[in-house]
Design a protein around this motif. Structure first.
Motif, PDB file in Angstrom:
ATOM      1  N   GLU A   4      20.219   6.604  40.457  1.00 49.26           N
ATOM      2  CA  GLU A   4      19.025   5.754  40.441  1.00 49.26           C
ATOM      3  C   GLU A   4      18.459   5.641  39.027  1.00 49.26           C
ATOM      4  N   ALA A   5      18.484   6.761  38.315  1.00 50.85           N
ATOM      5  CA  ALA A   5      17.947   6.759  36.940  1.00 50.85           C
ATOM      6  C   ALA A   5      18.772   5.818  36.057  1.00 50.85           C
ATOM      7  N   PHE A   6      20.095   5.880  36.179  1.00 56.20           N
ATOM      8  CA  PHE A   6      20.928   5.013  35.334  1.00 56.20           C
ATOM      9  C   PHE A   6      20.771   3.536  35.728  1.00 56.20           C
ATOM     10  N   LEU A   7      20.580   3.276  37.019  1.00 59.88           N
ATOM     11  CA  LEU A   7      20.348   1.885  37.427  1.00 59.88           C
ATOM     12  C   LEU A   7      19.032   1.376  36.845  1.00 59.88           C
ATOM     13  N   LYS A   8      18.043   2.255  36.810  1.00 57.19           N
ATOM     14  CA  LYS A   8      16.757   1.883  36.214  1.00 57.19           C
ATOM     15  C   LYS A   8      16.926   1.633  34.708  1.00 57.19           C
ATOM     16  N   VAL A   9      17.764   2.439  34.078  1.00 60.34           N
ATOM     17  CA  VAL A   9      18.033   2.242  32.651  1.00 60.34           C
ATOM     18  C   VAL A   9      18.640   0.854  32.424  1.00 60.34           C
ATOM     19  N   TRP A  10      19.575   0.484  33.276  1.00 57.78           N
ATOM     20  CA  TRP A  10      20.222  -0.842  33.167  1.00 57.78           C
ATOM     21  C   TRP A  10      19.176  -1.952  33.270  1.00 57.78           C
ATOM     22  N   LYS A  11      18.243  -1.805  34.203  1.00 60.16           N
ATOM     23  CA  LYS A  11      17.242  -2.853  34.410  1.00 60.16           C
ATOM     24  C   LYS A  11      16.184  -2.874  33.299  1.00 60.16           C
ATOM     25  N   LYS A  12      15.863  -1.688  32.786  1.00 57.62           N
ATOM     26  CA  LYS A  12      14.734  -1.602  31.854  1.00 57.62           C
ATOM     27  C   LYS A  12      15.159  -1.411  30.402  1.00 57.62           C
ATOM     28  N   LEU A  13      16.439  -1.554  30.126  1.00 58.17           N
ATOM     29  CA  LEU A  13      16.906  -1.245  28.772  1.00 58.17           C
ATOM     30  C   LEU A  13      16.212  -2.104  27.711  1.00 58.17           C
ATOM     31  N   SER A  14      15.824  -3.317  28.105  1.00 58.77           N
ATOM     32  CA  SER A  14      15.157  -4.203  27.131  1.00 58.77           C
ATOM     33  C   SER A  14      13.799  -3.647  26.712  1.00 58.77           C
ATOM     34  N   THR A  15      13.238  -2.728  27.506  1.00 56.65           N
ATOM     35  CA  THR A  15      11.928  -2.158  27.143  1.00 56.65           C
ATOM     36  C   THR A  15      12.069  -0.932  26.232  1.00 56.65           C
ATOM     37  N   PHE A  16      13.310  -0.484  26.011  1.00 56.46           N
ATOM     38  CA  PHE A  16      13.526   0.662  25.109  1.00 56.46           C
ATOM     39  C   PHE A  16      13.355   0.167  23.677  1.00 56.46           C
ATOM     40  N   ARG A  17      12.336   0.707  22.996  1.00 52.76           N
ATOM     41  CA  ARG A  17      11.987   0.172  21.681  1.00 52.76           C
ATOM     42  C   ARG A  17      12.716   0.876  20.537  1.00 52.76           C
ATOM     43  N   GLY A  18      13.452   1.895  20.871  1.00 54.93           N
ATOM     44  CA  GLY A  18      14.241   2.564  19.834  1.00 54.93           C
ATOM     45  C   GLY A  18      13.426   3.419  18.880  1.00 54.93           C
ATOM     46  N   GLU A  19      12.179   3.716  19.247  1.00 50.76           N
ATOM     47  CA  GLU A  19      11.357   4.542  18.347  1.00 50.76           C
ATOM     48  C   GLU A  19      11.807   6.008  18.386  1.00 50.76           C
ATOM     49  N   GLY A  20      12.180   6.455  19.581  1.00 50.10           N
ATOM     50  CA  GLY A  20      12.698   7.821  19.721  1.00 50.10           C
ATOM     51  C   GLY A  20      14.172   7.756  20.051  1.00 50.10           C
ATOM     52  N   LYS A  21      14.722   8.916  20.392  1.00 50.85           N
ATOM     53  CA  LYS A  21      16.139   8.941  20.746  1.00 50.85           C
ATOM     54  C   LYS A  21      16.346   8.371  22.145  1.00 50.85           C
ATOM     55  N   PHE A  22      17.498   7.752  22.358  1.00 50.14           N
ATOM     56  CA  PHE A  22      17.816   7.203  23.676  1.00 50.14           C
ATOM     57  C   PHE A  22      17.806   8.310  24.722  1.00 50.14           C
TER      58      PHE A  22
END
Lengths: 176, 115
Positions: free
Chosen positions: A53-71
């Motif tokens: 479920e966490a990885f599916l959420k990552v797939w859906k929300k990856l565009s919100t990852f701003r890259g300020e911290g580590k992935f």
């Protein structure tokens, strides 16, 4: 050739590249599943479901990852949220916080023997969820205290306190 | 760059050593494949959705354009024939209103495409 996390994320965002996403999953499946298994008191089936479920959420929300911290920090945060929602759903969180108060250290030789028999996995179950999360992230996955605070959405001081308390409890349980 | 507290393992601490040693690698065993299989359809699905919503928007626009002259004529006539005005006359605006509301929904759905 090995791609960085940033390269893979860019590929996923630009082309919805499932191979790149698969590489990210392969790279982080072990720490995430391990973290969730420890949070779920060793229930690996539940941990795998939550990790998926966490990885599916990552797939859906990856565009919100701003890259300020580590992935990885962001990913652990999502995984921890998945576990928290599950625990809240089953009212485990409240029960865990109540029931996880470790027993007072016993006295005498019999107590020492029983402590020695207790392995790390069992000892981890005696920690509160917050202490367990702090220890797994900082001591086993190498996150800094700040990164753990970010992933667990709690103040830095709380992470440090949980880490110290957790370690102290483990020392008492394991006699190390 | 934030000033982060270094979290270097204490090599002399047996507990730290024990914790590090207990962190075993979990083999994939088909986990990645399961995640990839469970991924949503993605762009293909979005493209189909876009076409359907665009068609719906087109139908709405045609309906509005078709009804617009009659609606304007009726609106202009109301002040001149106020005594003869009946509330039932407002029903004639219903198709127009429905088309407008539908058009608004379609535009909203297209803008908020995130599933």
């Amino acid at each position: 050739m090995s791609f960085t996390d940033a390269d893979l994320i860019a590929r996923v965002l630009l082309r919805e590249d499932q191979n790149a996403f698969g590489e990210l999953v392969r790279r982080y499946q072990s720490p995430v599943r391990g973290f969730l298994a420890k949070m779920s008191n060793g229930d690996t089936h539940l941990a795998d479901d939550l990790a998926q479920e966490a990885f599916l959420k990552v797939w859906k929300k990856l565009s919100t990852f701003r890259g300020e911290g580590k992935f990885s920090t962001w990913l652990f945060g999502i995984a921890h949220n998945e576990w928290r929602m599950h625990a809240r759903g089953r009212k485990e969180l409240a029960l865990a916080e109540l029931a996880d108060q470790p027993p007072e250290p016993q006295q005498g030789e019999a107590a020492s023997a029983s402590r020695l028999r207790m392995d790390l996995a069992e000892a981890m179950k005696l920690l509160t969820a917050a202490e367990r999360a702090a220890i797994v992230l900082c001591c086993q996955n190498g996150l800094s205290h700040e990164e753990a605070a970010l992933a667990l959405e709690c103040p830095l001081g709380t992470v440090k306190t949980n880490l110290l308390r957790g370690k102290e409890k483990l020392r008492r349980c394991l006699c190390v | 760059m934030k000033n982060e507290t270094p979290n270097l393992p204490n090599l002399d601490d047996p507990l730290d050593e024990l914790l590090r040693g207990a962190d075993e690698y979990i083999s994939d065993n088909g986990f990645t494949a399961r995640v990839l299989t469970a991924l949503p359809a993605g762009r293909r699905h979005s493209w189909r959705r876009f076409v359907m919503l665009s068609m719906a928007a087109l139908v709405c626009v045609i309906l509005v354009a078709w009804q617009l002259p009659a609606a304007i004529a009726m609106l202009n006539a109301i002040p001149r024939h106020w005594s003869a005005f009946q509330w039932q006359m407002l029903l004639t605006f219903l198709p127009m209103l429905t088309a407008l509301v539908s058009l608004g929904w379609v535009v909203f759905a297209l803008v908020n495409e995130e599933e």
